[in-house]
Design an enzyme around this catalytic site. Structure first.
Site, PDB file in Angstrom:
ATOM      1  N   GLU A  43       0.131  -1.422   5.422  1.00 39.10           N
ATOM      2  CA  GLU A  43       1.113  -1.021   6.424  1.00 39.10           C
ATOM      3  C   GLU A  43       0.843   0.393   6.897  1.00 39.10           C
ATOM      4  OE1 GLU A  43       4.879   0.729   7.913  1.00 39.10           O
ATOM      5  OE2 GLU A  43       3.668   1.358   6.225  1.00 39.10           O
ATOM      6  N   GLU A  44       0.406   1.246   5.964  1.00 38.03           N
ATOM      7  CA  GLU A  44       0.186   2.653   6.316  1.00 38.03           C
ATOM      8  C   GLU A  44      -0.949   2.819   7.320  1.00 38.03           C
ATOM      9  OE1 GLU A  44       2.330   4.709   5.576  1.00 38.03           O
ATOM     10  OE2 GLU A  44       3.332   3.982   3.768  1.00 38.03           O
ATOM     11  N   ASP A  62       0.822  -1.217   0.000  1.00 37.63           N
ATOM     12  CA  ASP A  62       0.000   0.000   0.000  1.00 37.63           C
ATOM     13  C   ASP A  62       0.851   1.259   0.000  1.00 37.63           C
ATOM     14  OD1 ASP A  62       0.809  -0.804   2.622  1.00 37.63           O
ATOM     15  OD2 ASP A  62      -0.548   0.697   3.454  1.00 37.63           O
TER      16      ASP A  62
HETATM   17 ZN    ZN Z   1       6.449   2.390   4.200  1.00 34.41          ZN
END
Ligand code: ZN
Length: 417
Positions: A182-183, A87
């Protein structure tokens, strides 16, 4: 024919994989699955085996050990994992990414063509100065580039190709883990560490040439509540006690030099948010960050001193401070086995890169992985100005990241002899 690193990176960058908050499912955007499918194909071509993509878009794969039975390192090399994420950040648009490629960069300011007011100025970009003669990649200025973390994925695939093409280079088992969202802070959390099965891991989600994230902040969060007394204001003399006013005084007594706008490097910080106040009650959240637990204690002490001063001034008020840990500096975990960082440093030195210790002024995935039992740290892949329209990277730095992890695999193999 193997796809060149630049083309591979651009191919990944063009897919919109922006994370979407509050979506209630993983991955939070369809584009992440699209990219995950492409990565699966690319890993296959790179000779990776046991590839499994989950419904959520996690991709796991293996480069099997090629150490022959009877070799002194046989069965002794730990399994090393490399991790990156699909992402991209939410701060600016991630659709229709049109990368700009500048070959043989000559040291000039870089205009972003889709948004010509936006200029990467050499004076403001110390890292650009180090990239003379490189191939620089930017967006066109209307979107982010997605270098965070498509550079990481491209670097891992490139490494896999290297080991496919160089079967004489002995290595232990290597595991690859590509994760979604991950964000949103949930990617590493849902990475199946049992399935991943690495003994040590490196996330490839870092900045400039040579950077190794060796630690994160300790993060603490607390609530401060004030109880006053709501009397009819017109007849309030002697009894009216405004909780909002007292809490405002509290905030103004928090040392200015410790607020985020005044700190960098290894300095700790504090700040507040979600101030909610009436006459009888007021509350807010307070955040404490410091690389040292001593620094957290010191900040708690200062908060209590402010409380005591205010209670002297307003003896009838009630002030409560409740603080608890959100996350810890992962250095405390990494110190249990210093090889994770030491071998990364050695890997870089062997190929002529000066390792740069970087302290992360926040939490990161390594933090999460370390405290979940997988010692890990984050290595550079060349991303700059992350999460902005000015995201950029140097192809040559990305190539150095590939060389670094190949060298790192060699170091782990040799040290197991
Ligand atoms: Zn990153």
């Amino acid at each position: 024919m193997k796809e060149p690193l630049l083309e591979r990176f651009i191919k990944y960058a063009k897919i919109d994989t922006q994370a979407v908050p509050d979506k209630g499912k993983i991955p939070s955007s369809e584009g992440q699955l699209e990219l995950a499918n492409i990565v699966v194909q690319d890993l296959k071509e790179a000779g990776v085996v046991d590839i499994r993509m989950t419904e959520q878009g996690y991709v796991y794969g293996t480069i099997p050990s090629n150490i022959p039975a009877g070799h002194p390192a046989y069965g002794r090399v730990p399994t090393i994992g490399f991790v990156s994420h699909l992402d991209t950040a939410m701060e600016c648009p991630g659709k229709n990414v049109k990368p700009q490629i500048i070959k043989k960069y000559g040291g000039e300011d870089i205009v972003l063509p889709g948004n010509p007011e936006l200029i990467l100025k050499v004076d403001e970009e110390p890292e650009l100065k180090k990239c003379m003669g490189h191939t620089i990649i930017t967006s066109d200025g209307t979107t982010l580039l997605g270098v965070d973390d498509k550079a990481g994925i491209a670097v891992i695939v490139e490494m896999a190709h290297y080991f496919k093409e160089n079967p004489d280079k002995l290595h232990g088992k290597i595991r690859i883990g590509i994760m979604p969202d991950e964000e949103l802070g949930i990617g590493a959390e849902n990475l199946d560490l049992k399935e991943f099965g690495a003994d040590f891991a490196y996330t490839l989600d870092g900045g400039g040439l040579g950077e190794i994230d060796i630690e994160s902040f300790n993060g603490y969060k607390g609530k401060i509540t004030v109880e006053g007394y709501a009397a009819f204001p017109g007849y309030g003399k002697g009894i009216y006690l405004n909780a909002t006013k007292i809490l405002s005084e509290f905030v103004s007594m928090m040392k200015e030099e410790m607020w985020p706008q005044n700190c960098d490097g290894r300095q700790g910080i504090w700040w507040v948010d979600a101030f909610n106040g009436g006459v009888a009650n007021a509350e807010l959240y307070v955040y404490l960050r410091d690389f040292e637990l001593e620094g957290i204690k010191e900040k708690e002490k200062l908060l209590n001193e402010i409380k005591e001063k205010l209670l002297k001034k307003y003896p009838k008020a009630k002030i409560d401070i409740n603080i608890s840990e959100t996350y810890k500096n992962y250095k405390y975990e990494l110190d249990k086995d210093k090889r994770v960082v030491q071998y990364a440093e050695e890997a870089m030195k062997r190929i002529g890169i000066k390792p740069i210790h970087h302290s992360v002024r926040g939490g990161n995935d390594s933090c999460h992985l370390c405290f979940s039992g997988l010692l890990s740290t984050n290595l550079f892949v060349g991303m700059q100005r992350m999460h902005s329209l000015k995201e950029w990277c140097s192809l040559q730095v990305m190539e150095k990241a590939v060389e670094t992890i190949i060298s790192l695999v060699n170091v782990w193999t040799e040290k197991s002899l």
